[in-house]
Design a protein around this motif. Structure first.
Motif, PDB file in Angstrom:
ATOM      1  N   ALA A 104       0.814  -1.215   0.000  1.00  0.00           N
ATOM      2  CA  ALA A 104       0.000   0.000   0.000  1.00  0.00           C
ATOM      3  C   ALA A 104       0.847   1.264   0.000  1.00  0.00           C
ATOM      4  O   ALA A 104       0.312   2.371  -0.110  1.00  0.00           O
ATOM      5  CB  ALA A 104      -0.921   0.003   1.218  1.00  0.00           C
ATOM      6  N   ALA A 105       2.162   1.121   0.123  1.00  0.00           N
ATOM      7  CA  ALA A 105       3.050   2.278   0.237  1.00  0.00           C
ATOM      8  C   ALA A 105       3.187   3.015  -1.087  1.00  0.00           C
ATOM      9  O   ALA A 105       3.044   2.440  -2.163  1.00  0.00           O
ATOM     10  CB  ALA A 105       4.424   1.843   0.742  1.00  0.00           C
ATOM     11  N   SER A 106       3.500   4.281  -0.978  1.00  0.00           N
ATOM     12  CA  SER A 106       3.700   5.111  -2.160  1.00  0.00           C
ATOM     13  C   SER A 106       4.940   4.660  -2.931  1.00  0.00           C
ATOM     14  O   SER A 106       5.963   4.323  -2.322  1.00  0.00           O
ATOM     15  CB  SER A 106       3.860   6.572  -1.748  1.00  0.00           C
ATOM     16  N   PRO A 107       4.891   4.670  -4.268  1.00  0.00           N
ATOM     17  CA  PRO A 107       6.099   4.355  -5.051  1.00  0.00           C
ATOM     18  C   PRO A 107       7.190   5.400  -4.873  1.00  0.00           C
ATOM     19  O   PRO A 107       8.329   5.181  -5.296  1.00  0.00           O
ATOM     20  CB  PRO A 107       5.570   4.315  -6.491  1.00  0.00           C
ATOM     21  N   ARG A 108       6.859   6.538  -4.241  1.00  0.00           N
ATOM     22  CA  ARG A 108       7.861   7.568  -3.967  1.00  0.00           C
ATOM     23  C   ARG A 108       8.815   7.165  -2.860  1.00  0.00           C
ATOM     24  O   ARG A 108       9.874   7.791  -2.685  1.00  0.00           O
ATOM     25  CB  ARG A 108       7.177   8.876  -3.538  1.00  0.00           C
ATOM     26  N   ALA A 109       8.465   6.152  -2.084  1.00  0.00           N
ATOM     27  CA  ALA A 109       9.229   5.837  -0.873  1.00  0.00           C
ATOM     28  C   ALA A 109      10.686   5.529  -1.178  1.00  0.00           C
ATOM     29  O   ALA A 109      10.993   4.640  -1.974  1.00  0.00           O
ATOM     30  CB  ALA A 109       8.589   4.667  -0.149  1.00  0.00           C
ATOM     31  N   THR A 110      11.578   6.280  -0.551  1.00  0.00           N
ATOM     32  CA  THR A 110      13.001   5.955  -0.595  1.00  0.00           C
ATOM     33  C   THR A 110      13.391   5.112   0.610  1.00  0.00           C
ATOM     34  O   THR A 110      14.398   4.401   0.579  1.00  0.00           O
ATOM     35  CB  THR A 110      13.857   7.231  -0.625  1.00  0.00           C
ATOM     36  N   TYR A 111      12.569   5.193   1.660  1.00  0.00           N
ATOM     37  CA  TYR A 111      12.796   4.401   2.870  1.00  0.00           C
ATOM     38  C   TYR A 111      11.471   3.872   3.397  1.00  0.00           C
ATOM     39  O   TYR A 111      10.438   4.532   3.281  1.00  0.00           O
ATOM     40  CB  TYR A 111      13.475   5.247   3.964  1.00  0.00           C
ATOM     41  N   TYR A 112      11.529   2.673   3.979  1.00  0.00           N
ATOM     42  CA  TYR A 112      10.415   2.123   4.745  1.00  0.00           C
ATOM     43  C   TYR A 112      10.818   2.144   6.216  1.00  0.00           C
ATOM     44  O   TYR A 112      11.942   1.752   6.558  1.00  0.00           O
ATOM     45  CB  TYR A 112      10.112   0.682   4.335  1.00  0.00           C
ATOM     46  N   TYR A 113       9.886   2.570   7.063  1.00  0.00           N
ATOM     47  CA  TYR A 113      10.152   2.530   8.499  1.00  0.00           C
ATOM     48  C   TYR A 113       9.115   1.627   9.143  1.00  0.00           C
ATOM     49  O   TYR A 113       7.944   1.976   9.247  1.00  0.00           O
ATOM     50  CB  TYR A 113      10.084   3.938   9.090  1.00  0.00           C
ATOM     51  N   PHE A 114       9.548   0.435   9.559  1.00  0.00           N
ATOM     52  CA  PHE A 114       8.680  -0.528  10.226  1.00  0.00           C
ATOM     53  C   PHE A 114       8.814  -0.276  11.730  1.00  0.00           C
ATOM     54  O   PHE A 114       9.825  -0.617  12.342  1.00  0.00           O
ATOM     55  CB  PHE A 114       9.087  -1.951   9.857  1.00  0.00           C
ATOM     56  N   LEU A 115       7.781   0.315  12.301  1.00  0.00           N
ATOM     57  CA  LEU A 115       7.824   0.762  13.695  1.00  0.00           C
ATOM     58  C   LEU A 115       6.716   0.078  14.474  1.00  0.00           C
ATOM     59  O   LEU A 115       5.554   0.083  14.045  1.00  0.00           O
ATOM     60  CB  LEU A 115       7.645   2.283  13.742  1.00  0.00           C
ATOM     61  N   ASN A 116       7.047  -0.505  15.620  1.00  0.00           N
ATOM     62  CA  ASN A 116       6.007  -1.088  16.467  1.00  0.00           C
ATOM     63  C   ASN A 116       5.015  -0.015  16.898  1.00  0.00           C
ATOM     64  O   ASN A 116       5.417   1.112  17.229  1.00  0.00           O
ATOM     65  CB  ASN A 116       6.622  -1.735  17.713  1.00  0.00           C
ATOM     66  N   ASN A 117       3.754  -0.390  16.964  1.00  0.00           N
ATOM     67  CA  ASN A 117       2.746   0.618  17.317  1.00  0.00           C
ATOM     68  C   ASN A 117       2.792   1.002  18.791  1.00  0.00           C
ATOM     69  O   ASN A 117       2.236   2.044  19.178  1.00  0.00           O
ATOM     70  CB  ASN A 117       1.345   0.125  16.941  1.00  0.00           C
ATOM     71  N   ASP A 118       3.468   0.210  19.640  1.00  0.00           N
ATOM     72  CA  ASP A 118       3.590   0.570  21.050  1.00  0.00           C
ATOM     73  C   ASP A 118       4.868   1.378  21.300  1.00  0.00           C
ATOM     74  O   ASP A 118       5.533   1.231  22.323  1.00  0.00           O
ATOM     75  CB  ASP A 118       3.547  -0.667  21.951  1.00  0.00           C
ATOM     76  N   CYS A 119       5.193   2.231  20.340  1.00  0.00           N
ATOM     77  CA  CYS A 119       6.361   3.119  20.433  1.00  0.00           C
ATOM     78  C   CYS A 119       5.924   4.565  20.236  1.00  0.00           C
ATOM     79  O   CYS A 119       4.921   4.833  19.569  1.00  0.00           O
ATOM     80  CB  CYS A 119       7.395   2.784  19.350  1.00  0.00           C
ATOM     81  N   VAL A 120       6.689   5.485  20.807  1.00  0.00           N
ATOM     82  CA  VAL A 120       6.540   6.911  20.511  1.00  0.00           C
ATOM     83  C   VAL A 120       7.933   7.473  20.238  1.00  0.00           C
ATOM     84  O   VAL A 120       8.923   7.025  20.823  1.00  0.00           O
ATOM     85  CB  VAL A 120       5.849   7.695  21.648  1.00  0.00           C
TER      86      VAL A 120
END
Length: 329
Positions: A104-120
Motif C-alpha cells: 500500500a506504500a507510495s512508489p515515492r518511498a526511498t525508505y520504509y520505516y517498520f515501527l512497532n505501534n507501542d512506540c513513541v
C-alpha cells in the motif's frame, strides 16, 4: 568490519548529501501494525506527526484482523491526509502484515520505516535516520536508540545466532572477533555498525528491501529482524545503530507466559537455522536449546513442553499462522 562511524566524516557527508538531494525526493513510508491495540497506535501516530519535520512521510496502519470496535477507533486517524488504514481480514503476523503495508506504500518511498505501534518518537527519528542513510550508501538498515517507558536506555541491537556464541558465550567469541560483537550495553554516542537491529525500529532502504524480496513471511512473529539483516548482509548492505535518533518502546505490558507464543519463537528460529546453517550445525543447535529448556522444567512446566517441541523438530505446521480465522468485512 564493525566499527564506529567517524563523527566528522558523517557530519560533513550528511550536509553534502542533504544539500544535493532535495527534500521532495526523500520520502518515508512508515508502516505500523495494529492488533487490538488502538490506544498505542493513536499515541504512536501522534508522536510521528509531532516529531517528523525534516522529511516527507506517510503513515500506513495495517490492522491485523482486530475486533470491530478496535478497528473503528482507528478510523478517526484517516482524517489526516498522510494516514492510510489498511485492513486485513486475517492476522498475517509481523512479516505478512508489514508486507501488506509495503504493497500500500507510495512508489515515492526511498525508505520504509517498520515501527512497532507501542512506540513513541522522542526525536525527529525519520529525518535523522534518512540523513544518515543518505550519507552512508552501503547502509541497508538502521535503527534509533530505544528507551523504556521509565526512561531507561535499552538494548537496541543484537548478535546473529552462531554456534560459537551459544556454546562459548558472547564474551568468549568477542575476544576472538570483537568487530563482530560490539558491546550490547555500551552507551554509544556515534553511529556504530551492528549485526542486526531490534524489530521495533527497522528503517530500511527501499531499493535494498525490494532487491532481497522484503520480509520472509514464513516468520510469523519472531526472528524477522535477524533474517532481514542476514539477507541484506549477503546482498552487500550493512546495519547501523544511530543513537542520536531516539524512541520509547512500551514493552512488558504482560508478564504471563504463553506456550503457543513461546513455541512460535522456536518455529521461527529453526526456520532461520534451516536457511543459513548446515545440518550438523542444526543438530547441535537443537541439542543446545533442548537442554537449555529441559533443565528448567522444574521451574515451569512450559520449559519441559518447549524442550519436547524442540526435540520433535519445531515443525512449521504447528505455527499460529495456521490457526487464524477470517474476519468479517
Amino acid at each position: 568490519m564493525l566499527r564506529p562511524l567517524n563523527y566528522w566524516y558523517f557530519a560533513v557527508c550528511r550536509r553534502v548529501v542533504v544539500s544535493v538531494l532535495p527534500m521532495s525526493q526523500r520520502f518515508v513510508s512508515i508502516i505500523l501494525l495494529n492488533y487490538n491495540s488502538h490506544r498505542f497506535t493513536i499515541d504512536c501516530v501522534e508522536s510521528i506527526v509531532d516529531k517528523t519535520k525534516g522529511i516527507d512521510f506517510e503513515i500506513i496502519i495495517v490492522d491485523n484482523n482486530s475486533n470491530p470496535a478496535d478497528l473503528m477507533a482507528l478510523e478517526t486517524l484517516t482524517a489526516q491526509p498522510n494516514v492510510q488504514l489498511v485492513r486485513s481480514r486475517i492476522n498475517l503476523g509481523f512479516s505478512g502484515g508489514n508486507m501488506l503495508g509495503v504493497q500500500a506504500a507510495s512508489p515515492r518511498a526511498t525508505y520504509y520505516y517498520f515501527l512497532n505501534n507501542d512506540c513513541v518518537l522522542r526525536t525527529d527519528v525519520c529525518t535523522q535516520l534518512a540523513d544518515f542513510m543518505d550519507a552512508t550508501p552501503q547502509a541497508g538498515l538502521s535503527g534509533a536508540q530505544m528507551f523504556a517507558g521509565d526512561g531507561s536506555r535499552q538494548q537496541t541491537f543484537g548478535y546473529l545466532p552462531t554456534l560459537g556464541s551459544k556454546l562459548l558465550g558472547h564474551g568468549a567469541v568477542r575476544r576472538f572477533n570483537p568487530a563482530l560483537y560490539p558491546p550490547l550495553q555500551q552507551v554509544y554516542t556515534q553511529p556504530v555498525q551492528v549485526p542486526f537491529i531490534m524489530g521495533s525500529t527497522l528503517f530500511v532502504r527501499a531499493s535494498a528491501f525490494q532487491a532481497i524480496g522484503g520480509f520472509d513471511v514464513a516468520h510469523f512473529l519472531y526472528v524477522e529482524e535477524e533474517d532481514l539483516a542476514k539477507r541484506l548482509q549477503r546482498a552487500g548492505y550493512t546495519a547501523w545503530l544511530v543513537p542520536e535518533a531516539e524512541y520509547v518502546h512500551f514493552t512488558g505490558q504482560s508478564t504471563a507466559r504463553n506456550y503457543d507464543i513461546e513455541k512460535e519463537y522456536y518455529i521461527s528460529l529453526f526456520h532461520y537455522f534451516r536457511k543459513y546453517h548446515s545440518w550438523p550445525e542444526r543438530v547441535l543447535f537443537r541439542l543446545y536449546y533442548f537442554i537449555k529448556n529441559g533443565r528448567k522444567f522444574r521451574r515451569d512446566p512450559i520449559f519441559g513442553r518447549l524442550a519436547w517441541f524442540i526435540g520433535r523438530g519445531s515443525p512449521m505446521r504447528e505455527s499460529l499462522r495456521y490457526r487464524q480465522t477470517i474476519g468479517h468485512k
